[in-house]
Design an enzyme around this catalytic site. Structure first.
Site, PDB file in Angstrom:
ATOM      1  N   THR A   1       0.829  -1.208   0.000  1.00 55.31           N
ATOM      2  CA  THR A   1       0.000   0.000   0.000  1.00 55.31           C
ATOM      3  C   THR A   1       0.864   1.260   0.000  1.00 55.31           C
ATOM      4  O   THR A   1       2.010   1.235   0.466  1.00 55.31           O
ATOM      5  CB  THR A   1      -0.891  -0.015   1.264  1.00 55.31           C
ATOM      6  OG1 THR A   1      -1.468   1.265   1.444  1.00 55.31           O
ATOM      7  CG2 THR A   1      -0.095  -0.338   2.527  1.00 55.31           C
ATOM      8  N   ASP A   2       0.287   2.365  -0.473  1.00 57.43           N
ATOM      9  CA  ASP A   2       0.996   3.654  -0.388  1.00 57.43           C
ATOM     10  C   ASP A   2       1.015   4.172   1.049  1.00 57.43           C
ATOM     11  O   ASP A   2       1.736   5.124   1.353  1.00 57.43           O
ATOM     12  CB  ASP A   2       0.353   4.689  -1.329  1.00 57.43           C
ATOM     13  CG  ASP A   2      -1.096   5.012  -0.996  1.00 57.43           C
ATOM     14  OD1 ASP A   2      -1.695   4.330  -0.145  1.00 57.43           O
ATOM     15  OD2 ASP A   2      -1.643   5.961  -1.607  1.00 57.43           O
ATOM     16  N   GLU A   3       0.228   3.549   1.938  1.00 58.56           N
ATOM     17  CA  GLU A   3       0.169   4.049   3.318  1.00 58.56           C
ATOM     18  C   GLU A   3       1.503   3.875   4.042  1.00 58.56           C
ATOM     19  O   GLU A   3       1.734   4.498   5.071  1.00 58.56           O
ATOM     20  CB  GLU A   3      -0.970   3.359   4.086  1.00 58.56           C
ATOM     21  CG  GLU A   3      -2.312   3.640   3.433  1.00 58.56           C
ATOM     22  CD  GLU A   3      -3.519   3.157   4.229  1.00 58.56           C
ATOM     23  OE1 GLU A   3      -3.438   3.104   5.460  1.00 58.56           O
ATOM     24  OE2 GLU A   3      -4.524   2.830   3.600  1.00 58.56           O
TER      25      GLU A   3
ATOM     26  N   TYR B   1      -1.652  -0.837  10.927  1.00 60.93           N
ATOM     27  CA  TYR B   1      -1.778  -1.492   9.613  1.00 60.93           C
ATOM     28  C   TYR B   1      -0.609  -1.120   8.712  1.00 60.93           C
ATOM     29  O   TYR B   1       0.094  -1.995   8.183  1.00 60.93           O
ATOM     30  CB  TYR B   1      -3.115  -1.099   8.947  1.00 60.93           C
ATOM     31  CG  TYR B   1      -3.147  -1.384   7.456  1.00 60.93           C
ATOM     32  CD1 TYR B   1      -3.138  -2.686   6.974  1.00 60.93           C
ATOM     33  CD2 TYR B   1      -3.183  -0.331   6.524  1.00 60.93           C
ATOM     34  CE1 TYR B   1      -3.150  -2.954   5.600  1.00 60.93           C
ATOM     35  CE2 TYR B   1      -3.201  -0.595   5.156  1.00 60.93           C
ATOM     36  CZ  TYR B   1      -3.176  -1.902   4.699  1.00 60.93           C
ATOM     37  OH  TYR B   1      -3.183  -2.159   3.352  1.00 60.93           O
TER      38      TYR B   1
ATOM     39  N   LYS C   1       2.500  -3.409   7.179  1.00 58.14           N
ATOM     40  CA  LYS C   1       2.754  -3.567   5.737  1.00 58.14           C
ATOM     41  C   LYS C   1       4.177  -3.099   5.410  1.00 58.14           C
ATOM     42  O   LYS C   1       4.876  -3.708   4.589  1.00 58.14           O
ATOM     43  CB  LYS C   1       1.735  -2.781   4.908  1.00 58.14           C
ATOM     44  CG  LYS C   1       0.325  -3.328   4.939  1.00 58.14           C
ATOM     45  CD  LYS C   1       0.169  -4.728   4.342  1.00 58.14           C
ATOM     46  CE  LYS C   1       0.400  -4.763   2.851  1.00 58.14           C
ATOM     47  NZ  LYS C   1       0.084  -6.099   2.291  1.00 58.14           N
TER      48      LYS C   1
END
Ligand SMILES: NC(=O)c1ccc[n+]([C@@H]2O[C@H](COP(=O)([O-])OP(=O)(O)OC[C@H]3O[C@@H](n4cnc5c(N)ncnc54)[C@H](O)[C@@H]3O)[C@@H](O)[C@H]2O)c1
Length: 347
Positions: free
Chosen positions: A130-132, A155, A159
């Site tokens: 993810t870009d998060e 989260y 990741k």
């Protein structure tokens, strides 16, 4: 090519499974079937001779060894994960177990299989992320593949940790990996706890439409089928050891997104009592809520020739229509633990 897809009963994984089978790939879908899974998502391909399902947990080394030995895949596409930020705030342990330990266990199983086959250079371990992991942007700028990692939620931290493991398995052991970091997805089969389905389903039910904080958070939305196409492109053409950012180039504030959904619903499912937007309700913000995400997708566009095909307006319209036409799918999922509840408040 024979693909082992983890998390193929989830939202994005099932889009990958459906597309890969449609393109003639043999697909083994490995999924533990957690609360977020739904085998109906792969019903369109379930009877295909190209499709197999294995119920297994990515933390279970013995089960993974058996699956690799039985199916001998040419590539792994790793999407299995705990994926809901709000749940990670309430219960981070599962996110560490699945996203970090699970990815480590899968990497080791894949490495064993790759070694046993004589280290084929065309084997791929594609890690879907993810870009998060990059954290939060100010009003300007975009995430590139060189942006330093700065995750803010349990989260995104889990990741980020898994991304680092995947990169390390390439540098240390030579495992041919590719990574991709994507912005927020939306579309059919999106589990009914995420923003877009929550708004559509609450509007249908005449319930308040919750917007966190003041609704100013910006996300870069990508239609899930565009993401699935991007992932198969990265798998086929991506260079081993390299990361690719994937984004829709469709930045939108949460409040504007909800207002657009309301306008589409006013057209497709009018409420005789008034416009759907009258039910928009601002609720307590998520702790650590990232202000803005935006993806610079130059690398995947220029090196691999991928770009999104579905505009945000068109994708949202398709999504609303899909939820209106597939009420059996989501009504069954509404009784699952936590669905419809406010999760992830500051504790
Ligand atoms: N949803 C997004 O907007 C988005 C954006 C970028 C990246 N991603 C990443 O894409 C991947 C898929 O996301 P999603 O939204 O489809 O998630 P999802 O929650 O809809 O699906 C996850 C799937 O993984 C399975 N799973 C969970 N734990 C497992 C375990 N221990 N063993 C085996 N299977 C397990 C679940 O049963 C489920 O089918 C995730 O890795 C996520 O981090 C998601």
């Amino acid at each position: 090519m024979k693909l082992l897809v983890t998390g193929g009963a989830g939202f994005i994984g099932s889009a990958v499974v459906r597309l890969a089978v449609a393109r003639g790939h043999a697909v083994v879908n490995l999924d533990a079937l957690t609360y977020a899974a739904c085998l109906d998502n792969v019903a369109p391909v379930a009877d295909s001779p190209l499709y197999r399902f294995e119920q297994a947990d990515i933390r279970d080394a013995a089960a993974l060894k058996r699956v690799f030995e039985t199916h001998a895949p040419d590539a792994v596409m790793h999407l299995a994960a705990e994926s809901h930020v709000d749940r990670s705030i309430d219960g981070p342990g599962t996110f560490i177990d699945t996203n970090v330990t699970g990815t480590y266990t899968l990497l080791e199983a894949a490495r064993g299989h790759w070694l046993q086959r004589g280290r084929p250079g065309d084997f791929r371990f594609h890690h879907i992320s993810t870009d998060e992991v990059f954290g939060s942007l100010g009003p300007t700028g975009k995430f590139t593949e060189e942006t330093p990692y700065r995750p803010n939620s349990p989260y995104s931290a889990s990741k980020a940790a898994s991304d680092h493991l995947v990169r390390a398995w390439h540098e240390t052991y030579g495992l041919p990996v590719v990574l991709s970091n994507c912005s927020n997805n939306y579309g059919p089969y999106h589990f009914p706890e995420k923003l877009i389905p929550v708004i559509i389903l609450n509007a249908i039910a005449g319930k308040p439409l919750p917007v966190y904080g003041d609704g100013s958070n910006v996300r870069d939305w990508l239609y899930v089928e565009d993401h699935a196409r991007a992932l198969l492109t990265v798998l086929a053409k991506g260079r081993a050891g390299r990361a690719y950012n994937i984004g829709g180039g469709a930045e939108c504030r949460n409040l504007a997104l909800v207002e657009t959904l309301c306008a589409i619903l006013d057209e497709l499912r009018p409420d005789s009592a008034g416009p759907h937007a009258r039910r928009i309700t601002f609720v307590e913000d998520r702790p650590g809520h990232d202000a803005r995400y935006a993806i610079d997708a130059t690398r995947i566009r220029e090196e691999l020739g991928w770009q999104p095909a579905v505009t945000l307006e068109e994708g949202l319209r398709r999504t609303v229509s899909w939820y209106l036409d597939n009420q059996d799918w989501w009504r069954k999922l509404q009784s699952r633990a936590g669905v419809g509840k406010r999760l992830g408040r500051a504790g």
